[in-house]
Design a protein around this motif. Structure first.
Motif, PDB file in Angstrom:
ATOM      1  N   THR A   1      13.495   2.403   2.506  1.00  0.00           N
ATOM      2  CA  THR A   1      13.284   2.801   3.901  1.00  0.00           C
ATOM      3  C   THR A   1      12.368   1.821   4.610  1.00  0.00           C
ATOM      4  O   THR A   1      12.630   1.422   5.758  1.00  0.00           O
ATOM      5  N   ILE A   2      11.287   1.420   3.943  1.00  0.00           N
ATOM      6  CA  ILE A   2      10.351   0.461   4.543  1.00  0.00           C
ATOM      7  C   ILE A   2      11.054  -0.856   4.843  1.00  0.00           C
ATOM      8  O   ILE A   2      10.901  -1.425   5.931  1.00  0.00           O
ATOM      9  N   LEU A   3      11.852  -1.339   3.894  1.00  0.00           N
ATOM     10  CA  LEU A   3      12.593  -2.582   4.111  1.00  0.00           C
ATOM     11  C   LEU A   3      13.555  -2.453   5.283  1.00  0.00           C
ATOM     12  O   LEU A   3      13.604  -3.335   6.172  1.00  0.00           O
ATOM     13  N   ASN A   4      14.315  -1.380   5.319  1.00  0.00           N
ATOM     14  CA  ASN A   4      15.335  -1.216   6.349  1.00  0.00           C
ATOM     15  C   ASN A   4      14.752  -1.019   7.746  1.00  0.00           C
ATOM     16  O   ASN A   4      15.299  -1.520   8.734  1.00  0.00           O
ATOM     17  N   LYS A   5      13.640  -0.303   7.831  1.00  0.00           N
ATOM     18  CA  LYS A   5      13.093   0.039   9.143  1.00  0.00           C
ATOM     19  C   LYS A   5      12.151  -1.021   9.708  1.00  0.00           C
ATOM     20  O   LYS A   5      11.897  -1.040  10.915  1.00  0.00           O
TER      21      LYS A   5
ATOM     22  N   ALA B   1       0.860  -1.195   0.000  1.00  0.00           N
ATOM     23  CA  ALA B   1       0.000   0.000   0.000  1.00  0.00           C
ATOM     24  C   ALA B   1       0.889   1.235   0.000  1.00  0.00           C
ATOM     25  O   ALA B   1       1.566   1.541   0.985  1.00  0.00           O
ATOM     26  N   GLY B   2       0.930   1.904  -1.131  1.00  0.00           N
ATOM     27  CA  GLY B   2       1.704   3.137  -1.239  1.00  0.00           C
ATOM     28  C   GLY B   2       3.206   2.942  -1.315  1.00  0.00           C
ATOM     29  O   GLY B   2       3.965   3.900  -1.143  1.00  0.00           O
ATOM     30  N   VAL B   3       3.655   1.718  -1.570  1.00  0.00           N
ATOM     31  CA  VAL B   3       5.091   1.474  -1.711  1.00  0.00           C
ATOM     32  C   VAL B   3       5.548   2.010  -3.065  1.00  0.00           C
ATOM     33  O   VAL B   3       4.931   1.728  -4.093  1.00  0.00           O
ATOM     34  N   ASN B   4       6.639   2.776  -3.053  1.00  0.00           N
ATOM     35  CA  ASN B   4       7.127   3.378  -4.300  1.00  0.00           C
ATOM     36  C   ASN B   4       8.637   3.542  -4.247  1.00  0.00           C
ATOM     37  O   ASN B   4       9.290   3.143  -3.264  1.00  0.00           O
ATOM     38  N   LEU B   5       9.188   4.134  -5.278  1.00  0.00           N
ATOM     39  CA  LEU B   5      10.637   4.294  -5.377  1.00  0.00           C
ATOM     40  C   LEU B   5      11.197   5.103  -4.214  1.00  0.00           C
ATOM     41  O   LEU B   5      12.302   4.828  -3.728  1.00  0.00           O
ATOM     42  N   ASP B   6      10.451   6.097  -3.754  1.00  0.00           N
ATOM     43  CA  ASP B   6      10.955   6.985  -2.713  1.00  0.00           C
ATOM     44  C   ASP B   6      11.011   6.331  -1.332  1.00  0.00           C
ATOM     45  O   ASP B   6      11.807   6.755  -0.489  1.00  0.00           O
ATOM     46  N   ASN B   7      10.145   5.333  -1.097  1.00  0.00           N
ATOM     47  CA  ASN B   7      10.075   4.794   0.267  1.00  0.00           C
ATOM     48  C   ASN B   7      10.377   3.305   0.404  1.00  0.00           C
ATOM     49  O   ASN B   7      10.470   2.794   1.520  1.00  0.00           O
ATOM     50  N   ALA B   8      10.523   2.590  -0.704  1.00  0.00           N
ATOM     51  CA  ALA B   8      10.669   1.127  -0.629  1.00  0.00           C
ATOM     52  C   ALA B   8      11.864   0.700   0.222  1.00  0.00           C
ATOM     53  O   ALA B   8      11.748  -0.172   1.096  1.00  0.00           O
TER      54      ALA B   8
END
Length: 245
Positions: free
Chosen positions: A188-192, A179-186
């Motif tokens: 960061t989401i994985l790492n955090k 949901a809302g995963v994109n180039l700018d945040n992918a």
């Protein structure tokens, strides 16, 4: 460790684009604009024929909540059988009770019909009243993974909850952020969060190949351009793939 990149699509053109861009799994849907509904049997068969990566069919007969009637359950059972007959590798399901708990009985019925196929539990978990208990119930059902935005509007805003889910399950099931995963945040989401699977659509449009585009008739809502065809963006998926590797 390999990162799984699941791309949700609702047409065959997007299947080819997603795979060429590096998708490692496909979620097959109709009506992505409605959150994803069950694809047609013909779509399932063609996806099974042409895909070089696993394809999981969304089993969701309508938009809205995940409290399904007995008649809707019968539709879903038939759709599971179609997915199996078409040769797909898995299904994507989620059924809730009216109190916001997992409907384990009806989920188990669908899973039994899909015996031999993989099972993803979808974002119905994000409408549950108790996500921690819901996770335990989903694990008990034997699902491979659960797709979640961390009970938030999108996975970026739900990162703290997704991280807690990863810690709770201790590898007993895979948590997939979507949901809302994109180039700018992918990345960061994985790492955090510690997830090793992400889910996105990479939505874009291409111009219609119709030479005549003068009709004023509308096939849907007034704000929908019938001559802009929704497709997965190969460039977006490739860019996300590169960013997370």
């Amino acid at each position: 460790m390999t990162i799984e990149l699941e791309v949700c699509i609702d047409n065959l053109e997007s299947l080819h684009l997603a795979i060429e861009a590096g998708a490692t799994r496909i979620e097959l849907c109709s009506s992505l604009a409605l959150g994803g509904l069950t694809p047609s049997y013909g779509f399932m068969k063609q996806a099974a024929k042409h895909s070089t990566v696993p394809v999981y069919a969304m089993i969701r007969p309508r938009q809205g909540d995940f409290l399904f009637s007995e008649q809707e359950m019968q539709i879903m059972l038939e759709d599971v059988r179609c997915a199996k007959q078409a040769g797909l590798q898995g299904i994507v399901i989620g059924v809730l009770q009216s109190n916001g708990e997992i409907d384990k009985t009806n989920c188990q019925t669908l899973i039994h019909a899909a015996q031999g196929m993989g099972v993803t539990f979808h974002r119905a978990i994000d409408q549950c009243c108790n996500a921690k208990q819901a996770l335990e119930d989903i694990i008990d059902l034997g699902c491979e993974r659960v797709l979640t935005s961390g009970l938030a509007a999108n996975a970026y805003d739900g990162m703290d909850t997704i991280s807690e889910m990863v810690k709770q399950v201790q590898g007993r099931i895979s948590i997939m952020a979507g949901a809302g995963v994109n180039l700018d945040n992918a990345k960061t989401i994985l790492n955090k969060t510690g997830v090793r699977e992400i889910h996105l659509s990479g939505k874009s449009t291409r111009p219609s190949l119709m030479q005549s585009q003068t009709s004023r008739a509308k096939m849907g809502h007034d704000d929908v351009d019938d001559f802009a065809i929704p497709v997965t963006s190969k460039d977006i998926i490739q860019a996300v793939k590169a960013a997370i590797q």
